[in-house]
Structure formats: structure tokens, C-alpha cells
Design an enzyme around this catalytic site. Structure first.
Site, PDB file in Angstrom:
ATOM      1  N   ASN A  23       0.839  -1.209   0.000  1.00 30.33           N
ATOM      2  CA  ASN A  23       0.000   0.000   0.000  1.00 30.33           C
ATOM      3  C   ASN A  23       0.869   1.252   0.000  1.00 30.33           C
ATOM      4  OD1 ASN A  23      -3.057  -0.533   0.223  1.00 30.33           O
ATOM      5  ND2 ASN A  23      -2.138  -2.084   1.553  1.00 30.33           N
ATOM      6  N   ARG A  76       2.417   0.642  27.381  1.00 30.78           N
ATOM      7  CA  ARG A  76       1.793   1.030  26.107  1.00 30.78           C
ATOM      8  C   ARG A  76       1.684   2.557  25.981  1.00 30.78           C
ATOM      9  NH1 ARG A  76      -0.669  -2.724  22.445  1.00 30.78           N
ATOM     10  NH2 ARG A  76      -1.392  -1.368  20.793  1.00 30.78           N
ATOM     11  N   VAL A 104      -3.387   2.718  18.042  1.00 33.25           N
ATOM     12  CA  VAL A 104      -2.734   3.894  18.640  1.00 33.25           C
ATOM     13  C   VAL A 104      -3.525   4.352  19.861  1.00 33.25           C
ATOM     14  CG1 VAL A 104      -1.608   4.619  16.509  1.00 33.25           C
ATOM     15  CG2 VAL A 104      -3.905   5.520  17.072  1.00 33.25           C
ATOM     16  N   THR A 119      -6.392   1.862   6.476  1.00 32.12           N
ATOM     17  CA  THR A 119      -7.024   0.981   5.494  1.00 32.12           C
ATOM     18  C   THR A 119      -7.228  -0.397   6.115  1.00 32.12           C
ATOM     19  OG1 THR A 119      -6.835  -0.035   3.331  1.00 32.12           O
ATOM     20  CG2 THR A 119      -4.761   0.532   4.389  1.00 32.12           C
ATOM     21  N   HIS A 120      -8.428  -0.950   5.889  1.00 32.43           N
ATOM     22  CA  HIS A 120      -8.807  -2.212   6.531  1.00 32.43           C
ATOM     23  C   HIS A 120      -9.342  -3.184   5.465  1.00 32.43           C
ATOM     24  CE1 HIS A 120     -10.207  -4.900   9.653  1.00 32.43           C
ATOM     25  NE2 HIS A 120     -11.348  -4.999   9.003  1.00 32.43           N
TER      26      HIS A 120
HETATM   27  C1  GRF Z   1      -3.571  -4.626   4.020  1.00 27.40           C
HETATM   28  O1  GRF Z   1      -4.539  -5.492   3.478  1.00 27.40           O
HETATM   29  C2  GRF Z   1      -4.098  -3.901   5.224  1.00 27.40           C
HETATM   30  O2  GRF Z   1      -5.434  -3.513   5.127  1.00 27.40           O
HETATM   31  C3  GRF Z   1      -3.940  -4.981   6.259  1.00 27.40           C
HETATM   32  O3  GRF Z   1      -2.658  -5.511   5.990  1.00 27.40           O
HETATM   33  C4  GRF Z   1      -2.399  -5.386   4.601  1.00 27.40           C
HETATM   34  C5  GRF Z   1      -1.102  -4.658   4.459  1.00 27.40           C
HETATM   35  O4  GRF Z   1      -0.524  -4.911   3.221  1.00 27.40           O
HETATM   36  N1  GRF Z   1      -4.161  -4.521   7.592  1.00 27.40           N
HETATM   37  P1  GRF Z   1       0.826  -4.178   2.746  1.00 27.40           P
HETATM   38  O5  GRF Z   1       1.826  -4.280   3.885  1.00 27.40           O
HETATM   39  O6  GRF Z   1       0.493  -2.766   2.414  1.00 27.40           O
HETATM   40  O7  GRF Z   1       1.261  -4.958   1.550  1.00 27.40           O
END
Ligand code: GRF
Length: 218
Positions: A23, A76, A104, A119-120
């Protein structure tokens, strides 16, 4: 809550990673050598562990990097304060959690609340948490996908910016999580690039759970 009005200077992004960093790479590729055109530039990359693909990608791109390992701090909250300070040093307009597998805390939210994008790999509010792909597959859903959202004090509960849909096939059911996750990530990378670019170029307002892109009414 409103973002600052768009200026001509590209927005400053600090990207946080834990894994392979594809990403992050998608953002770097979209920005290329024309951050003015994209509207944002990556000014630093942080991680919660050493030796990840994401950090290697950042180093190859000549970006400053930092690592804040949870285990290196007594508590933490101390880790959270250190991460907040490390990110703040780079004066981000937006913090992008791109596969950063840590929740966080208070200091981080106080410092960057309303400016942290995550992003999820599932269609929130379904299947939050660390195993969104696996949980969706186990539930037997026919469609899943990915969600780009702002981070609040819950786990994957913040206001939604954008979502992308991926169909679950019979092969996914047979082959399992990894194959489906790869197909989700193909959609996710484009969604993240598009969403971050729009936030940076057009500005945004967060009203309750709603995210409005553009400086509506200003
Ligand atoms: C993504 O699918 C993100 O949503 C999830 O882990 C993955 C990370 O992929 N939490 P990368 O490290 O960006 O390849």
C-alpha cells in the site's frame, strides 16, 4: 472537524507500516516525481518492527524512516507517546496507517485526531480487527472488500472515507485467506491512493460519522 483549506504545497504524509508495504508502494508510485500533481508527498515512514518490506521500500525511495517497537517501552502509553513524538517530528498533514498492525493510544489521537487514515481489508463495520479477511471468509459472506477510514478511539470504528467491493468465490473458500486477501489488496491499493489524493487535493470535513470531501460551504 475540518481540514485546512487546500494550499498549493503538497500535503505532508507520514505513512506507518508493519508488513510488506505494498500500500505504501502504491502511494509512492502514484506520487512519482510529481507530488504537486498528486497533492501529497510522503515525508517519512514509520514502523512498529525492524526489517519489514515496508521499511525496505521506504529506504529504496530515499525516505527517512523510524521504528517504535512496543517491546522497547515499559508501557503502552510510553510507546504511544514515543510514536507520537516520532511522527510529529515530520509535521504531517495526514498520517496514513497502511497495514500498521497496532492500535494507537490517547497521545497519538490527541496529536493527530481527524488526520489519521487507516485501510482495513473488510467492509466495515463488519469484520473489524486483525483478522478481517479470515473472519469474513469464515462467516460465509458472498462479498467483502476494503475500507479506508479515519481512526478514532475504537478498533476500526472511525468515519468511513471510501469502500471497495470484492466478490468471494468458490476458489476463495477452497484456497483460503491468502488468495482472497491478495485480491482485496489489489482493490485496496487503488482505493487508498484515490482517497488520500482526494483528501489532500480537495480537503474534507468530518461531521459525526460522515466524511465530506471538498471544502463544501467555504
Ligand atoms: C492490508 O490489506 C491492510 O489492510 C492490512 O494488511 C495489509 C497490508 O498490506 N491490515 P501491505 O503491507 O500494504 O502490503
Amino acid at each position: 472537524m475540518a481540514s485546512p483549506p487546500p494550499s498549493t504545497a503538497p500535503a505532508r504524509l507520514v505513512v506507518l507500516v508493519s508488513g510488506s508495504g505494498t500500500n505504501l508502494q502504491a502511494l509512492l508510485d502514484a506520487i512519482g516525481d510529481d507530488p504537486e500533481h498528486y497533492g501529497a508527498q510522503v515525508v517519512a515512514v514509520g514502523a512498529d518492527r525492524d526489517g519489514t518490506g515496508g521499511l525496505e521500500r521506504a529506504e529504496r525511495a530515499g525516505l527517512p524512516t523510524f521504528v517504535c517497537r512496543l517491546g522497547a517501552y515499559a508501557s503502552r502509553p510510553e510507546w504511544d507517546a514515543a510514536l507520537t513524538a516520532a511522527v510529529a517530528e515530520h509535521r504531517p498533514d495526514l498520517v496514513v496507517s497502511a497495514g500498521f498492525m497496532k492500535i494507537v493510544g490517547k497521545d497519538f489521537l490527541a496529536g493527530f485526531g481527524g488526520r489519521i487514515v487507516n485501510t482495513h481489508p473488510a467492509l466495515l463495520p463488519s469484520f473489524p480487527g486483525a483478522h478481517g479477511v479470515r473472519d469474513a471468509l469464515a462467516y460465509g459472506v458472498k462479498v467483502t472488500g476494503c475500507t479506508v477510514h479515519f481512526v478514532d478511539d475504537g478498533v476500526d470504528t472511525g468515519p468511513i472515507i471510501a469502500q471497495g467491493v470484492v466478490e468471494v468465490t468458490e476458489e476463495d473458500t477452497a484456497e483460503g485467506e491468502a488468495a482472497l486477501h491478495e485480491r482485496i489488496k489489489e482493490v485496496e491499493r487503488n482505493l487508498l491512493v484515490e482517497a488520500v489524493g482526494r483528501l489532500a487535493r480537495d480537503g474534507y470535513r468530518i461531521e459525526g460519522r460522515k466524511v465530506h470531501l471538498g471544502h463544501v460551504g467555504e
